[in-house]
Design an enzyme around this catalytic site. Structure first.
Site, PDB file in Angstrom:
ATOM      1  N   ASN A  61      -1.710   2.594   5.545  1.00 46.59           N
ATOM      2  CA  ASN A  61      -0.777   1.556   5.111  1.00 46.59           C
ATOM      3  C   ASN A  61      -0.394   0.773   6.352  1.00 46.59           C
ATOM      4  O   ASN A  61       0.084   1.361   7.315  1.00 46.59           O
ATOM      5  CB  ASN A  61       0.461   2.212   4.479  1.00 46.59           C
ATOM      6  CG  ASN A  61       1.584   1.218   4.234  1.00 46.59           C
ATOM      7  OD1 ASN A  61       1.333   0.041   4.013  1.00 46.59           O
ATOM      8  ND2 ASN A  61       2.811   1.688   4.278  1.00 46.59           N
ATOM      9  N   GLY A  62      -0.621  -0.531   6.345  1.00 48.12           N
ATOM     10  CA  GLY A  62      -0.275  -1.356   7.505  1.00 48.12           C
ATOM     11  C   GLY A  62      -1.395  -2.327   7.816  1.00 48.12           C
ATOM     12  O   GLY A  62      -2.256  -2.579   6.978  1.00 48.12           O
ATOM     13  N   CYS A  88       0.844  -1.189   0.000  1.00 40.46           N
ATOM     14  CA  CYS A  88       0.000   0.000   0.000  1.00 40.46           C
ATOM     15  C   CYS A  88       0.882   1.243   0.000  1.00 40.46           C
ATOM     16  O   CYS A  88       1.917   1.278   0.635  1.00 40.46           O
ATOM     17  CB  CYS A  88      -0.942   0.091   1.192  1.00 40.46           C
ATOM     18  SG  CYS A  88      -2.118  -1.243   1.277  1.00 40.46           S
ATOM     19  N   GLU A 132      17.653 -18.013  -7.044  1.00 33.21           N
ATOM     20  CA  GLU A 132      17.259 -16.667  -7.475  1.00 33.21           C
ATOM     21  C   GLU A 132      16.729 -16.691  -8.921  1.00 33.21           C
ATOM     22  O   GLU A 132      15.741 -16.020  -9.236  1.00 33.21           O
ATOM     23  CB  GLU A 132      18.463 -15.720  -7.341  1.00 33.21           C
ATOM     24  CG  GLU A 132      18.257 -14.294  -7.827  1.00 33.21           C
ATOM     25  CD  GLU A 132      17.108 -13.548  -7.148  1.00 33.21           C
ATOM     26  OE1 GLU A 132      16.560 -14.030  -6.155  1.00 33.21           O
ATOM     27  OE2 GLU A 132      16.742 -12.469  -7.653  1.00 33.21           O
ATOM     28  N   GLU A 165       8.154 -15.269 -10.390  1.00 35.60           N
ATOM     29  CA  GLU A 165       7.408 -14.063 -10.000  1.00 35.60           C
ATOM     30  C   GLU A 165       6.948 -13.220 -11.174  1.00 35.60           C
ATOM     31  O   GLU A 165       5.932 -12.549 -11.070  1.00 35.60           O
ATOM     32  CB  GLU A 165       8.133 -13.247  -8.923  1.00 35.60           C
ATOM     33  CG  GLU A 165       9.420 -12.624  -9.310  1.00 35.60           C
ATOM     34  CD  GLU A 165      10.021 -11.795  -8.147  1.00 35.60           C
ATOM     35  OE1 GLU A 165      11.206 -11.512  -8.209  1.00 35.60           O
ATOM     36  OE2 GLU A 165       9.309 -11.427  -7.197  1.00 35.60           O
ATOM     37  N   TRP A 196      -2.627  -2.858  -1.675  1.00 33.30           N
ATOM     38  CA  TRP A 196      -2.271  -4.283  -1.780  1.00 33.30           C
ATOM     39  C   TRP A 196      -3.084  -4.946  -0.686  1.00 33.30           C
ATOM     40  O   TRP A 196      -2.823  -4.764   0.495  1.00 33.30           O
ATOM     41  CB  TRP A 196      -0.772  -4.474  -1.551  1.00 33.30           C
ATOM     42  CG  TRP A 196      -0.297  -5.875  -1.793  1.00 33.30           C
ATOM     43  CD1 TRP A 196       0.133  -6.407  -2.965  1.00 33.30           C
ATOM     44  CD2 TRP A 196      -0.187  -6.923  -0.819  1.00 33.30           C
ATOM     45  NE1 TRP A 196       0.501  -7.721  -2.789  1.00 33.30           N
ATOM     46  CE2 TRP A 196       0.309  -8.068  -1.480  1.00 33.30           C
ATOM     47  CE3 TRP A 196      -0.460  -7.012   0.545  1.00 33.30           C
ATOM     48  CZ2 TRP A 196       0.540  -9.272  -0.845  1.00 33.30           C
ATOM     49  CZ3 TRP A 196      -0.236  -8.223   1.190  1.00 33.30           C
ATOM     50  CH2 TRP A 196       0.265  -9.340   0.493  1.00 33.30           C
ATOM     51  N   ARG A 250       4.103  -0.477  -4.780  1.00 33.59           N
ATOM     52  CA  ARG A 250       3.724  -0.905  -3.426  1.00 33.59           C
ATOM     53  C   ARG A 250       2.378  -1.649  -3.401  1.00 33.59           C
ATOM     54  O   ARG A 250       1.951  -2.123  -2.341  1.00 33.59           O
ATOM     55  CB  ARG A 250       3.629   0.304  -2.501  1.00 33.59           C
ATOM     56  CG  ARG A 250       4.899   1.097  -2.419  1.00 33.59           C
ATOM     57  CD  ARG A 250       4.727   2.287  -1.533  1.00 33.59           C
ATOM     58  NE  ARG A 250       4.584   1.897  -0.151  1.00 33.59           N
ATOM     59  CZ  ARG A 250       5.575   1.720   0.691  1.00 33.59           C
ATOM     60  NH1 ARG A 250       6.818   1.920   0.293  1.00 33.59           N
ATOM     61  NH2 ARG A 250       5.358   1.368   1.929  1.00 33.59           N
ATOM     62  N   HIS A 289      17.958 -37.323  -5.475  1.00 32.05           N
ATOM     63  CA  HIS A 289      17.272 -37.729  -4.234  1.00 32.05           C
ATOM     64  C   HIS A 289      15.770 -37.477  -4.297  1.00 32.05           C
ATOM     65  O   HIS A 289      15.115 -37.418  -3.265  1.00 32.05           O
ATOM     66  CB  HIS A 289      17.894 -37.019  -3.036  1.00 32.05           C
ATOM     67  CG  HIS A 289      19.319 -37.393  -2.798  1.00 32.05           C
ATOM     68  ND1 HIS A 289      19.709 -38.622  -2.317  1.00 32.05           N
ATOM     69  CD2 HIS A 289      20.474 -36.706  -3.042  1.00 32.05           C
ATOM     70  CE1 HIS A 289      21.019 -38.681  -2.248  1.00 32.05           C
ATOM     71  NE2 HIS A 289      21.517 -37.526  -2.684  1.00 32.05           N
ATOM     72  N   LYS A 341      13.012 -15.471  -9.955  1.00 30.77           N
ATOM     73  CA  LYS A 341      12.748 -14.430 -10.967  1.00 30.77           C
ATOM     74  C   LYS A 341      11.723 -14.930 -11.974  1.00 30.77           C
ATOM     75  O   LYS A 341      10.789 -14.234 -12.344  1.00 30.77           O
ATOM     76  CB  LYS A 341      14.023 -14.028 -11.718  1.00 30.77           C
ATOM     77  CG  LYS A 341      14.998 -13.126 -11.025  1.00 30.77           C
ATOM     78  CD  LYS A 341      14.531 -11.722 -10.778  1.00 30.77           C
ATOM     79  CE  LYS A 341      13.799 -11.582  -9.488  1.00 30.77           C
ATOM     80  NZ  LYS A 341      14.544 -11.243  -8.301  1.00 30.77           N
ATOM     81  N   LYS A 351       6.357  -4.465  -3.947  1.00 30.59           N
ATOM     82  CA  LYS A 351       7.814  -4.397  -3.778  1.00 30.59           C
ATOM     83  C   LYS A 351       8.240  -4.335  -2.313  1.00 30.59           C
ATOM     84  O   LYS A 351       9.206  -4.974  -1.925  1.00 30.59           O
ATOM     85  CB  LYS A 351       8.375  -3.198  -4.534  1.00 30.59           C
ATOM     86  CG  LYS A 351       9.888  -3.239  -4.583  1.00 30.59           C
ATOM     87  CD  LYS A 351      10.455  -2.592  -5.789  1.00 30.59           C
ATOM     88  CE  LYS A 351      11.953  -2.770  -5.861  1.00 30.59           C
ATOM     89  NZ  LYS A 351      12.347  -4.119  -6.301  1.00 30.59           N
TER      90      LYS A 351
HETATM   91  O1  M6R Z   1      13.103  -5.041   0.326  1.00 25.97           O
HETATM   92  P1  M6R Z   1      13.555  -6.428   0.645  1.00 25.97           P
HETATM   93  O2  M6R Z   1      14.850  -6.762   0.001  1.00 25.97           O
HETATM   94  O3  M6R Z   1      13.624  -6.684   2.115  1.00 25.97           O
HETATM   95  O4  M6R Z   1      12.458  -7.368   0.044  1.00 25.97           O
HETATM   96  C1  M6R Z   1      12.506  -8.752   0.231  1.00 25.97           C
HETATM   97  C2  M6R Z   1      11.612  -9.477  -0.741  1.00 25.97           C
HETATM   98  O5  M6R Z   1      10.286  -9.096  -0.552  1.00 25.97           O
HETATM   99  C3  M6R Z   1      12.023  -9.212  -2.187  1.00 25.97           C
HETATM  100  O6  M6R Z   1      13.343  -9.561  -2.412  1.00 25.97           O
HETATM  101  C4  M6R Z   1      11.122  -9.990  -3.158  1.00 25.97           C
HETATM  102  O7  M6R Z   1      11.389 -11.351  -3.036  1.00 25.97           O
HETATM  103  C5  M6R Z   1      11.324  -9.484  -4.595  1.00 25.97           C
HETATM  104  N1  M6R Z   1      10.066  -9.430  -5.265  1.00 25.97           N
HETATM  105  C6  M6R Z   1      12.225 -10.330  -5.384  1.00 25.97           C
HETATM  106  O8  M6R Z   1      12.289  -9.990  -6.723  1.00 25.97           O
END
Ligand code: M6R
Length: 613
Positions: free
Chosen positions: A103-104, A2, A486, A493, A77, A27, A509, A490, A608
């Site tokens: 927000n929260g 948010c 990672e 997501e 969000w 956000r 395994h 990527k 984000k």
């Molecule tokens: O701001 P942060 O690095 O603490 O955020 C952590 C995760 O929310 C963030 O890395 C998330 O996994 C991203 N969408 C990855 O691309």
């Protein structure tokens, strides 16, 4: 999660609010709304879905109704209540006199809702936020003063919040407060702003004031008052905002993600510039406050982070243990919080977070501070909550990252980890030649990243070929195992393809059962300790008809036939290779998602900054 904005000033508020919300879309983006003060009343407009839907809704309104010099806005969000128009913010009290954005999360909203219903409040939405609107209005009815009403109401709340509140009887002003959620005041001339984050206001001002937890502010167009929780006045420092509005432009790229991947060589140059001067001089980290003596006393290192930052932490384990000899544990912040972790004054706790705002990591770091450990934060936002909690700080300086998928901030985190590990090792008097060799490799990294970016069209061709598959496996061993995680994250997501990263040796395994011609396996191979082992795992996958993609700095002729496709990267020391390999995987994920027509910068269900636990 948010984003909120507030504006009071000489401009048409709705334009400033929409522009601000556009820059907070990272956000959340499942609904949005604005409230505008208009001649003794407050008009509220809300829309489900992307911000553009709200813009379209506003276009249908009578221009005299949306003309205003004061307003608040929100981009959502969803946490409590589905993302529809009723649940969108602003939320209002029964009579519509008081309206707010939030927000929260209000954790005790259910109890409060029952109490307020018993007192006669009628709820329209399923949100936790509406409770706050009724509660503040209830307090306002007693005092007729918005600041005291806000102060009295938040005393009854549990959870995290940033609120911006307007009342029809308080013309052209906004009252706001925060606890465990970000909120800053933008200081303008004949106008003032409130926002969850800098991008919302950077076009208008480079001066900001950060509110502390539980402080309350009242802004009008020419005055900013800040009150401590006991309502004494406070003089918070005015700070200079580090960003240029230019950083928020796509600079001709189709998506922010692609632009941010292409910024990586410069990001690396930036971080290195004032820390490594040449390969033989010792590293300088000015905000790392550990003395030589304290470094010698470190018995263990704990790294806490989430998502992509957690993967950077996993690379950190390999690097730190190898270079410093100190044992390192790495854990997701959300898990760290809920067990009895062992940390004391001889523990160095490293929190990694792009945003510096991630609720899980903030909670974990707060716990650790109580145990007396030295807290070092690696973040891209040195004005963030985590930065403020730190004893030592490593600002990764990647510049503002807009795309929800982290790319350049990850590379920047990796570089910061290498620098920190070398710094600790130098202070421990470890063998110089090994450390100097890594510094040498780091200095060469930007040009090697450029070589990969200039090969992007080949990666795009490979991406197109594999964009129809529904599942993917990423494998690697050693320091590139986190790279496999990672790469899979990527892809998941931004393309919603089911992708999983495994240590290559684990394939046999269990996961090997899934292999057939419908399952591409992407293997990361780097000349070094585990190259032959990963190649053997590739043979095993080949024998099961899996499609094999290699990302490697070297593939010998006899093994080339194993691979359906391979992407070669420049030669690089195994320890530094995650920074190069991940760039290939970022591009691969990007081009697959782009080819599938996905919303690359704003993938569904994500935000984000994850400011809820
Ligand atoms: O701001 P942060 O690095 O603490 O955020 C952590 C995760 O929310 C963030 O890395 C998330 O996994 C991203 N969408 C990855 O691309």
């Amino acid at each position: 999660m948010c984003g909120i904005v507030g504006y009071v000033g000489y401009q048409n508020a709705v334009d400033v609010l929409i522009d601000g919300l556009r820059h907070l879309e990272y956000r959340g983006y499942d609904s949005s709304g604005v409230a505008l003060y208009n001649g003794g009343k407050i008009n509220v407009y809300k829309a489900q879905g992307k911000l553009q839907n709200l813009v379209d809704e506003l276009k249908k309104q009578d221009p005299s109704e949306i003309k205003s010099n004061a307003g608040i806005g929100h981009i959502r969000w969803a946490t409590h209540g589905v993302p529809n128009q009723i649940n969108a913010h602003p939320q209002t009290c029964n009579c519509g006199g008081l309206t707010l954005v939030h927000n929260g999360i209000i954790e005790n909203y259910a109890e409060l809702k029952t109490e307020l219903e018993n007192a006669g409040c009628k709820f329209k939405s399923q949100t936790d936020t509406e409770v706050a609107a009724h509660l503040i209005a209830y307090e306002y009815a007693k005092t007729k003063d918005l600041i005291s009403a806000l102060k009295n109401a938040v005393k009854k709340l549990k959870g995290a919040w940033a609120f911006c509140v307007m009342h029809k009887n308080e013309p052209d002003c906004i009252v706001a407060t925060r606890k465990n959620a970000p909120l800053l005041i933008g200081v303008g001339e004949n106008e003032n702003f409130l926002a969850s984050d800098i991008p919302a206001i950077i076009k208008y001002t480079k001066k900001a004031i950060y509110l502390n937890d539980d402080q309350i502010t009242k802004i009008t167009k020419d005055k900013i008052e800040i009150y401590n929780p006991d309502l004494t006045l406070s003089q918070n420092k005015v700070e200079f905002l580090p960003f240029e509005p230019m950083a928020l432009s796509k600079m001709g790229y189709k998506h922010y993600m692609l632009k941010e991947i292409h910024e990586q060589p410069d990001v690396v140059r930036n971080i290195l510039q004032d820390k490594i001067f040449d390969e033989i001089s010792d590293i300088k980290l000015k905000d790392v406050k550990l003395t030589k003596e304290e470094i010698k006393n470190i018995k263990r290192i704990q790294i806490i982070a989430c998502g992509t930052s957690l993967h950077a932490g996993l690379v950190g384990k390999y690097v730190m243990e190898e270079l410093t000899g100190i044992p390192v544990d790495v854990e997701a912040s959300s898990e760290y919080i809920y067990r009895s972790t062992i940390a004391d004054k001889n523990t160095l706790v490293i929190g990694i977070s792009q945003s510096g705002e991630t609720a899980d990591t903030i909670t974990a770091i707060r716990q650790v501070k109580e145990k007396g450990a030295h807290v070092l934060i690696i973040t891209n936002r040195n004005e963030s909550m985590l930065a403020r909690l730190s004893d030592s700080l490593l600002h990764v300086n990647a510049g503002i990252e807009v795309s929800v998928a982290a790319t350049k901030s990850y590379i920047a985190q990796l570089i910061s980890i290498y620098l920190l590990a070398i710094f600790i090792a130098e202070n421990l008097g470890k063998e110089k030649s090994i450390l100097n060799n890594i510094k040498h490799e780091l200095l060469l990294l930007p040009s090697k990243l450029e070589a990969i970016l200039s090969n992007a069209s080949h990666i795009r061709d490979v991406a197109k070929k594999y964009s129809g598959y529904k599942n993917f496996i990423f494998i690697a061993r050693g320091i590139n195992y986190p790279t496999a995680l990672e790469g899979a994250l990527k892809l998941k997501e931004i393309s919603y393809i089911n992708a999983t990263g495994y240590p290559a040796g684990e394939l046999k395994h269990g996961p090997i059962a899934m292999l057939d011609e419908t399952m591409p396996v992407l293997a990361i191979l780097n000349e070094g300790r585990v190259y032959d082992k990963v190649m053997s795992n590739c043979e095993e996958a080949y024998a099961r008809q899996a499609k094999l993609i290699g990302v490697a700095n070297y593939i010998d002729d006899k093994h080339k036939q194993l691979f359906d496709d391979y992407i070669l990267i420049p030669e690089i020391l195994d320890m530094v290779s995650p920074a190069l390999n991940v760039t290939v995987l970022q591009l691969l994920a990007y081009y697959i998602a782009e080819y599938l027509g996905k919303d690359v910068d704003q993938p569904r269900n994500l935000a984000k900054s994850v400011t809820v636990e």
